[in-house]
Structures are given as C-alpha cells and as structure tokens.
Scaffold this active site. Structure first.
Site, PDB file in Angstrom:
ATOM      1  N   GLN A 211       0.740  -1.166   0.206  1.00 31.40           N
ATOM      2  CA  GLN A 211       0.204  -0.125  -0.037  1.00 31.40           C
ATOM      3  C   GLN A 211       0.943   1.329   0.039  1.00 31.40           C
ATOM      4  OE1 GLN A 211      -2.195  -0.928   3.746  1.00 31.40           O
ATOM      5  NE2 GLN A 211      -0.091  -1.309   4.538  1.00 31.40           N
TER       6      GLN A 211
ATOM      7  N   ASP B 245      -0.081   0.575  13.828  1.00 33.75           N
ATOM      8  CA  ASP B 245       0.239   1.734  14.400  1.00 33.75           C
ATOM      9  C   ASP B 245       0.572   1.621  15.926  1.00 33.75           C
ATOM     10  OD1 ASP B 245      -2.924   1.839  13.946  1.00 33.75           O
ATOM     11  OD2 ASP B 245      -2.485   2.204  15.898  1.00 33.75           O
TER      12      ASP B 245
ATOM     13  N   GLY C 106      -2.643 -11.847   8.146  1.00 27.65           N
ATOM     14  CA  GLY C 106      -3.372 -12.524   9.077  1.00 27.65           C
ATOM     15  C   GLY C 106      -4.386 -13.494   8.931  1.00 27.65           C
TER      16      GLY C 106
ATOM     17  N   ASP D 276      -8.095  -5.256  13.975  1.00 25.43           N
ATOM     18  CA  ASP D 276      -7.933  -3.857  13.778  1.00 25.43           C
ATOM     19  C   ASP D 276      -7.235  -3.513  12.243  1.00 25.43           C
ATOM     20  OD1 ASP D 276      -5.452  -1.365  15.339  1.00 25.43           O
ATOM     21  OD2 ASP D 276      -7.216  -1.072  14.079  1.00 25.43           O
TER      22      ASP D 276
ATOM     23  N   THR E  57      -7.357  -2.612   8.001  1.00 32.31           N
ATOM     24  CA  THR E  57      -7.887  -1.466   6.996  1.00 32.31           C
ATOM     25  C   THR E  57      -9.155  -2.112   6.490  1.00 32.31           C
ATOM     26  OG1 THR E  57      -6.662  -2.798   5.694  1.00 32.31           O
ATOM     27  CG2 THR E  57      -5.625  -0.699   6.243  1.00 32.31           C
ATOM     28  N   ASP E  58      -9.858  -1.182   5.618  1.00 34.24           N
ATOM     29  CA  ASP E  58     -11.169  -1.749   5.113  1.00 34.24           C
ATOM     30  C   ASP E  58     -11.266  -2.816   4.334  1.00 34.24           C
ATOM     31  OD1 ASP E  58     -11.686   1.826   4.958  1.00 34.24           O
ATOM     32  OD2 ASP E  58     -12.505   0.511   6.447  1.00 34.24           O
TER      33      ASP E  58
HETATM   34  N1  SAM Z   1      -7.858   1.905  12.973  1.00 31.57           N
HETATM   35  C1  SAM Z   1      -7.478   1.713  11.543  1.00 31.57           C
HETATM   36  C2  SAM Z   1      -9.003   1.589  10.823  1.00 31.57           C
HETATM   37  O1  SAM Z   1      -9.840   1.209  11.709  1.00 31.57           O
HETATM   38  O2  SAM Z   1      -8.843   1.471   9.675  1.00 31.57           O
HETATM   39  C3  SAM Z   1      -6.763   0.683  11.212  1.00 31.57           C
HETATM   40  C4  SAM Z   1      -5.292   0.914  11.572  1.00 31.57           C
HETATM   41  S1  SAM Z   1      -4.144  -0.157  11.139  1.00 31.57           S
HETATM   42  C5  SAM Z   1      -2.886   0.864  10.569  1.00 31.57           C
HETATM   43  C6  SAM Z   1      -4.493  -1.246   9.768  1.00 31.57           C
HETATM   44  C7  SAM Z   1      -3.408  -2.270   9.484  1.00 31.57           C
HETATM   45  O3  SAM Z   1      -4.203  -3.329   8.997  1.00 31.57           O
HETATM   46  C8  SAM Z   1      -2.322  -1.783   8.564  1.00 31.57           C
HETATM   47  O4  SAM Z   1      -1.089  -1.420   9.146  1.00 31.57           O
HETATM   48  C9  SAM Z   1      -2.519  -2.712   7.226  1.00 31.57           C
HETATM   49  O5  SAM Z   1      -1.105  -2.928   6.853  1.00 31.57           O
HETATM   50  C10 SAM Z   1      -2.879  -3.901   7.997  1.00 31.57           C
HETATM   51  N2  SAM Z   1      -3.489  -5.090   7.432  1.00 31.57           N
HETATM   52  C11 SAM Z   1      -4.338  -4.844   6.324  1.00 31.57           C
HETATM   53  N3  SAM Z   1      -4.453  -6.149   5.967  1.00 31.57           N
HETATM   54  C12 SAM Z   1      -3.956  -7.152   6.679  1.00 31.57           C
HETATM   55  C13 SAM Z   1      -3.586  -8.474   6.439  1.00 31.57           C
HETATM   56  N4  SAM Z   1      -4.403  -9.294   5.536  1.00 31.57           N
HETATM   57  N5  SAM Z   1      -3.088  -8.989   7.565  1.00 31.57           N
HETATM   58  C14 SAM Z   1      -2.391  -8.177   8.506  1.00 31.57           C
HETATM   59  N6  SAM Z   1      -2.205  -6.915   8.464  1.00 31.57           N
HETATM   60  C15 SAM Z   1      -3.059  -6.211   7.511  1.00 31.57           C
END
Ligand code: SAM
Length: 285
Positions: A31, A86, A138, A155, A157-158
């Site tokens: 990303q 984060d 994950g 926690d 991303t969308d």
């Molecule tokens: N609080 C935020 C929200 O509600 O959108 C989320 C914050 S956190 C930065 C989201 C994290 O999910 C990102 O760092 C992203 O790299 C991670 N992420 C996305 N897809 C993932 C996956 N399949 N496995 C592990 N981490 C993932």
C-alpha cells in the site's frame, strides 16, 4: 500555498484536513503509506490515502476496541491483534498486567517502522516484552492456530486491498477455531451510514453470525472516519458483552481512560433503529 488531505467518504462527500507538513510518503509491497502533520488532528497516518489514525482522536477507537472485551473477561491472557501496525491497540492491551502474551500480525513492516518514527506515543508499547510481532498476512496466520487465544482483535484496514481477506467467512471461521472456549473476537466493523461501508458492515455481520453464538455491535463517534458513526463487532463463544460486563472488577483496576467507561460500554450497544434494521434479518441483536 495551502496543502489539504482529502478523503472521499462517498461519491458525493469529501472530508478534508489542512496539512502543515507531509512528513513521510512511501509505497510498500502492500500500500501507499503517508504520514502528515495538521493543526487540528496532529500527526496522522493514511494508507492508500484512507484515514487510519490521528493523534487527536485515536484514543476513542483504541479505548473502545480494547477495553470493551477486557471488561467482559478478566481472565484474558493471550491476545492476537491482526493489523494494528500503528501500535495503538497494543498500547492499550499492555495496560493490563493480566495480559501475558500479545501476538501482533501486521502484513506491512513499513507501517510499523513509519509509526515508530512519527507516531511514537502510539507505537511505543510495540517494544513491550509481551509483544511478538509477525510480519505476515493475518488470514494465513490464523489458519495455524487452534483453541489458543482468549481474545482476537481485528484492527484492520477496510475490506479492500490487503484487508479484504480479513472480512471473509474463511477468516471468521478460522478465528473461531483459533479462540478457546471463552474466546472473544472484536473487529473494526465499518459504518452504517454511507452505502459502501454499510454494505461491508452487513456482509461481515452475516458471516460472523454463522460461527459465534453471541454477536453484538457497538458504536463510537470517531470524527475522522466516514460519517463519524463507527461500529465495532463483539463476537463470543460464551459472553454477552452487556450482561456479562464485570463493572466493579474493571473500575477497581484504576485504568485511566479518556473515552471508555463502563456506563458508556453498556450504552454503546444500544443501536439506532436504522442500524438494527440494517442487520436485523440475521436474527436478534
Ligand atoms: N484503526 C484503523 C482502521 O480502523 O482503519 C486501522 C489501523 S491499522 C494501521 C490497519 C493495519 O492493517 C495496516 O497497518 C495494514 O497494513 C494492516 N493489514 C491490512 N491487511 C492485513 C492483513 N491481511 N494481515 C495483517 N495486517 C493487515
């Protein structure tokens, strides 16, 4: 020349923050990562230009995604956090002496290093000795676990890009399997207000209900998220999140919070009628 960060919340609605300084920008394997500083919200992180966390309102989200399950089951010792690079969710978990092990599974190590550098108050507890960081998907990680965790917090991303897999039936089924008999799954559950978010909310809720006997949604007001009306999912094999809250236990812990309290905990599960209607066909909420 003025600099503005703008996020599209719907095809007809945009949300903008005036930016003082663009502190970091990079493209990882997963990303686009940007970190900016603003007068109103302090330093904030965006991924693929979508708002993730801001210094000013992150306390709301991290209080609600952590203290709600922690006030229901005082015996939570082993926690899996998926996403959360984060560090805000981990920071709140480390405030509990009862928590012995926190596995953080974050797909993108560049997010962690950028947040350690520019959002230290969020990322500082990633170095807590109880925290194990796994830089992987994950969706794959959780397949390997069975009956191990007391709590899984998603926690993420969308549900598009790297986060898409974390909203699938397969993922929720594997989370169910990875949890022990008292297991709780909490996830960021999108928003009921704008169409695209309401549709992902509905889909996620339908899928989670196929595995967990207790599934309830709760809400918080998060100013920098689309519409501000943000939901969290609470799914459990054993606990009702309102009837089983251990109010005296939690209050006696003396954990200082800026947002969460046990009355708000109970109130946050009282949803507006339009939200109940959105998901009622999956059974009582
Ligand atoms: N609080 C935020 C929200 O509600 O959108 C989320 C914050 S956190 C930065 C989201 C994290 O999910 C990102 O760092 C992203 O790299 C991670 N992420 C996305 N897809 C993932 C996956 N399949 N496995 C592990 N981490 C993932």
């Amino acid at each position: 020349m003025e600099l503005w960060y703008t996020e599209e919340h719907s095809p007809d609605v945009k949300f903008s923050i005036r930016v003082d300084e663009h502190l970091f920008s990079a493209k990882s394997n997963f990303q686009r990562i940007d970190i900016m500083r603003s007068n109103e919200f302090g330093v904030f992180l965006t991924l693929d230009s979508l708002m993730m966390v801001t210094e000013k309102d992150e306390f709301i989200y991290h209080d609600m995604i952590v203290h709600v399950p922690m006030a229901v089951n005082p015996d939570i010792k082993k926690v899996l956090v998926i996403g959360g690079g984060d560090g805000g969710t981990v920071r709140e978990l480390t405030r509990y002496e009862s928590v012995l092990e926190i596995d953080l599974v974050e797909i993108d190590d560049m997010v962690v290093s950028a947040c350690r550098r520019f959002l230290p108050l969020m990322a500082e507890k990633l170095s807590d000795p109880r925290v194990n960081i796994f830089y992987e998907d994950g969706l794959r990680f959780v397949r390997k676990k069975e009956g191990y965790y007391d709590l899984i917090i998603v926690d993420s991303t969308d549900p598009f890009g790297p986060g898409e897999g974390l909203f699938t039936k397969e993922f929720y089924g594997n989370c169910y399997k990875a949890l022990n008999d008292c297991g709780i799954l909490v996830n960021q559950h999108e928003s009921p207000y704008y169409k695209v978010y309401a549709e992902s909310l509905k889909r996620a809720n339908e899928r989670i209900r196929q595995f967990f006997p207790f599934v309830k949604l709760y809400q918080a007001h998060i100013p920098t998220y689309p519409s501000g009306h943000w939901l969290f999912g609470f799914a459990s094999k054993k606990f009702d999140p309102v009837n089983d809250i251990k109010e005296d236990y939690w209050n006696n812990l003396g954990i200082e919070t800026k947002y969460y309290n046990t009355q708000l905990h109970k109130g946050s599960f009282a949803l507006p009628n339009y939200v109940k209607k959105l998901i009622e066909k999956q059974g009582k909420i």
